[in-house]
Write an enzyme that holds these catalytic residues in place. Structure first.
Site, PDB file in Angstrom:
ATOM      1  N   ASP A  20       0.843  -1.200   0.000  1.00 57.03           N
ATOM      2  CA  ASP A  20       0.000   0.000   0.000  1.00 57.03           C
ATOM      3  C   ASP A  20       0.877   1.249   0.000  1.00 57.03           C
ATOM      4  O   ASP A  20       1.626   1.487   0.945  1.00 57.03           O
ATOM      5  CB  ASP A  20      -0.884  -0.056   1.262  1.00 57.03           C
ATOM      6  CG  ASP A  20      -1.669   1.219   1.488  1.00 57.03           C
ATOM      7  OD1 ASP A  20      -1.805   2.014   0.530  1.00 57.03           O
ATOM      8  OD2 ASP A  20      -2.158   1.415   2.621  1.00 57.03           O
ATOM      9  N   ASN A  22      -0.341   4.485  -0.381  1.00 57.35           N
ATOM     10  CA  ASN A  22      -0.950   5.760   0.029  1.00 57.35           C
ATOM     11  C   ASN A  22      -1.608   5.723   1.404  1.00 57.35           C
ATOM     12  O   ASN A  22      -2.321   6.643   1.782  1.00 57.35           O
ATOM     13  CB  ASN A  22      -1.953   6.243  -1.026  1.00 57.35           C
ATOM     14  CG  ASN A  22      -3.191   5.348  -1.083  1.00 57.35           C
ATOM     15  OD1 ASN A  22      -3.267   4.344  -0.367  1.00 57.35           O
ATOM     16  ND2 ASN A  22      -4.148   5.715  -1.913  1.00 57.35           N
ATOM     17  N   ASP A  24      -4.024   3.906   2.765  1.00 58.14           N
ATOM     18  CA  ASP A  24      -5.459   3.648   3.019  1.00 58.14           C
ATOM     19  C   ASP A  24      -5.714   2.186   3.412  1.00 58.14           C
ATOM     20  O   ASP A  24      -6.867   1.765   3.537  1.00 58.14           O
ATOM     21  CB  ASP A  24      -6.313   4.043   1.806  1.00 58.14           C
ATOM     22  CG  ASP A  24      -5.999   3.198   0.581  1.00 58.14           C
ATOM     23  OD1 ASP A  24      -5.103   2.322   0.662  1.00 58.14           O
ATOM     24  OD2 ASP A  24      -6.646   3.407  -0.464  1.00 58.14           O
ATOM     25  N   ASP A  28      -1.814  -0.923  -3.774  1.00 61.01           N
ATOM     26  CA  ASP A  28      -2.033  -0.082  -4.955  1.00 61.01           C
ATOM     27  C   ASP A  28      -0.793  -0.124  -5.860  1.00 61.01           C
ATOM     28  O   ASP A  28       0.199  -0.784  -5.544  1.00 61.01           O
ATOM     29  CB  ASP A  28      -2.379   1.351  -4.537  1.00 61.01           C
ATOM     30  CG  ASP A  28      -1.409   1.882  -3.487  1.00 61.01           C
ATOM     31  OD1 ASP A  28      -0.214   1.513  -3.552  1.00 61.01           O
ATOM     32  OD2 ASP A  28      -1.841   2.639  -2.596  1.00 61.01           O
ATOM     33  N   ASP A 195      -9.852 -14.611 -17.750  1.00 60.33           N
ATOM     34  CA  ASP A 195     -10.656 -15.097 -16.627  1.00 60.33           C
ATOM     35  C   ASP A 195     -11.806 -15.987 -17.101  1.00 60.33           C
ATOM     36  O   ASP A 195     -12.465 -15.671 -18.094  1.00 60.33           O
ATOM     37  CB  ASP A 195     -11.223 -13.868 -15.887  1.00 60.33           C
ATOM     38  CG  ASP A 195     -11.940 -14.242 -14.606  1.00 60.33           C
ATOM     39  OD1 ASP A 195     -11.271 -14.669 -13.658  1.00 60.33           O
ATOM     40  OD2 ASP A 195     -13.183 -14.130 -14.564  1.00 60.33           O
ATOM     41  N   GLU A 246      -7.623 -19.163 -18.001  1.00 56.22           N
ATOM     42  CA  GLU A 246      -8.071 -19.820 -16.777  1.00 56.22           C
ATOM     43  C   GLU A 246      -9.152 -20.813 -17.208  1.00 56.22           C
ATOM     44  O   GLU A 246     -10.293 -20.445 -17.455  1.00 56.22           O
ATOM     45  CB  GLU A 246      -8.651 -18.816 -15.775  1.00 56.22           C
ATOM     46  CG  GLU A 246      -8.918 -19.493 -14.442  1.00 56.22           C
ATOM     47  CD  GLU A 246     -10.085 -18.929 -13.649  1.00 56.22           C
ATOM     48  OE1 GLU A 246     -10.203 -19.271 -12.470  1.00 56.22           O
ATOM     49  OE2 GLU A 246     -10.907 -18.165 -14.203  1.00 56.22           O
TER      50      GLU A 246
END
Ligand code: NOJ
Length: 514
Positions: A20, A22, A24, A28, A195, A246
């Site tokens: 992370d 930032n 939060d 990210d 996917d 997948e």
């Protein structure tokens, strides 16, 4: 020179849980950027990003609202473009996840379809009039596959109700996806992970699911034309780009159809992932894999984990070491020490096999499945839709521990979106980097040595029951899944655990120079 993806090690980044940047509490792109050195140091060839697009996150991003942008929680399109360049500049290829079977309910097409019973966008989905539910199909997450709109019509969703299925018989759906692929190819991505690749085409007659009759939405023949058109497109871009499917299909012959020379380059070997820690079964899967891939010139893949399945150190520490969604439960007695010993042996086994290998983030740290996530914090729709019968997949998605003595272990500055076990203080990247006996050190050493393994087919060597032994040129791999130590020949290059008096102990793999 052969294409990079033929023997690549591809590292799966699950953006919410990698790092992370930032504060939060959610991973990210800035976090990935800040830790690219971990991947270079580990020695992988490529990153596969699980979906990073704008999404209400009803299924952790597998519900895409806009395929041409980046989820604001993760960053911006400009950051993604610059991350692709940064990764390329340190020699890492980029594979992104494409989710063609369904969109998010927040996608503009679905919003337009909902707005009126006459909206032409209804044709892009599977809408059927009420009042009766069109079929009794069950969704892949449990529960009915149909949900009713306020105006009384039903729409199909093979996953969560927030993931309406697209109608792939509609030309607009096909054109749109080719255009999405172009959008990202123009930004330099090196490949796509597709996917739910076997589910896109449905039988429009919507027949019931009956054993012995053709399935109405699993693996219909017409799905292949879609991938042929994708292959033509990516080939037209040149530069060794790749399609990986997948494809969950137990029948190897049906699976192989996705790998014909004008379709995908590879598909995840989920049979291998699901296999119990059993030499006989693993040998069967390995042989079967090679048997179906070889004549097609397709590349075999070796996968031990991903963001959908129980972590290997947990799986292998149980009486039932195989994986199946149906049997997934928490609180099963688990010996994590044994599971870790076996996961180390499994890593060396899988990384020695010919083809491409996948490493899911945290696998290289030997993280276990986290099973004590408080119910109120669980997010996976599988947990919710199964009425909490299925624990869901949050346990393998807990944010990574990077450094320090307590949570958030350098993941970021905020509170991680799922709580990390305190015991992970001994599993951080920082601790493991400094420990030559750690799982991380084993993966690093293996990935380095793997580059020296001759790019030739494997030949099985004679071995006693419970032992898998093969050579590739002057390189050999011996995995002892039996209960007694066994002798081996050759000079040790790397071993997954300590050797005893020149013998290979149970649950240990060794790499050898012959
Ligand atoms: C497979 C993905 O791996 C999984 O995480 C997701 O929930 C389903 N497809 C639906 O997109």
């Amino acid at each position: 020179m052969s294409a990079w993806w033929r023997d690549a090690v591809i590292y799966q980044v699950y953006p919410r849980s990698f790092a992370d940047g930032n504060g939060d509490g959610i991973g990210d792109l800035a976090g990935v950027r800040a830790h690219l050195d971990h991947l270079v140091d580990l020695g992988v060839d490529a990153i596969w990003f699980s979906p990073w697009y704008p999404s209400p996150q009803a299924d952790a991003g597998y519900d895409v609202a806009d395929y041409r942008d980046i989820e604001p929680i993760f960053g911006t399109l400009a950051e993604a473009e610059s991350l692709i360049r940064a990764a390329h500049s340190v020699g890492l290829k980029i594979i992104i996840d494409i989710v063609p079977n369904h969109v998010s309910a927040a996608h503009p097409w679905f919003q337009a379809a909902l707005a009126s019973p006459d909206a032409p966008e209804r044709e892009l989905f599977w809408f059927r009039p009420g009042p009766e539910r069109p079929t009794d199909w069950e969704g892949e997450f449990g529960g009915p596959a149909w949900t009713r709109t306020p105006d009384g019509a039903w729409y199909l969703h093979l996953f969560d109700k927030a993931q309406p299925d697209l109608n792939w018989n509609h030309p607009r759906v096909r054109e749109e996806h080719l255009d999405i692929l172009r959008f990202w190819l123009d930004r330099g991505v090196d490949g796509f992970r597709v996917d739910s690749a076997a589910l896109l085409v449905k039988d429009p007659a919507l027949p019931p699911v009956v054993d012995g009759r053709p399935h109405p939405f699993h693996d219909l023949d017409d799905v292949h034309e879609i991938y042929r058109s994708w292959r033509r497109l990516i080939d037209s871009y040149g530069g060794d780009r790749t399609l990986i499917g997948e494809v969950w299909l137990p029948d190897p012959e049906r699976f192989a159809r996705y790998l014909r020379p004008d379709e995908m380059h590879s598909a995840f070997n989920l049979e291998f992932l699901c296999s119990p820690w059993d030499a006989g079964r693993l040998r069967e899967v390995i042989d079967e894999t090679i048997r179906v891939h070889e004549p097609l010139g397709a590349v075999a893949t070796w996968v031990l984990s991903n963001h959908d399945v129980t972590r290997p150190v947990t799986r292998y520490g149980r009486a039932e070491t195989g994986f199946s969604f149906a049997a997934k439960r928490e609180g099963i007695p688990t010996d994590l020490r044994l599971g870790t010993v076996r996961a180390r042996a499994a890593a060396l086994l899988s990384l020695a096999l010919p083809g491409a290998a996948y490493v899911y983030q945290g696998e290289e740290l030997g993280l276990e499945e986290v099973e004590d996530i408080p119910p109120a914090l669980r997010q996976d729709p599988m947990w919710h839709r199964s009425g909490h019968r299925d624990p869901g997949r949050d346990g393998c998605r807990v944010p990574l521990p990077w450094s320090g003595e307590e949570p958030p272990f350098g993941f970021g500055t905020g509170t991680p979106w799922l709580p990390q076990p305190r015991a992970w203080k001994d599993r951080t990247v920082a601790v493991q980097r400094a420990d030559p006996a750690s799982m991380l050190s084993l993966y690093r050493a293996a990935l380095r040595l793997r580059r020296t393994v001759p790019a030739v087919a494997l030949t099985w060597l004679d071995s006693v029951p419970g032992v898998l032994a093969f050579r590739r040129g002057a390189f050999a791999c011996v995995a002892n899944l039996s209960t007694a130590p066994v002798p081996f020949d050759g000079d040790v290059l790397l071993a997954s655990g300590p050797l005893e008096d020149g013998l290979l102990p149970p649950d240990t793999t060794v790499w050898l120079a012959l």
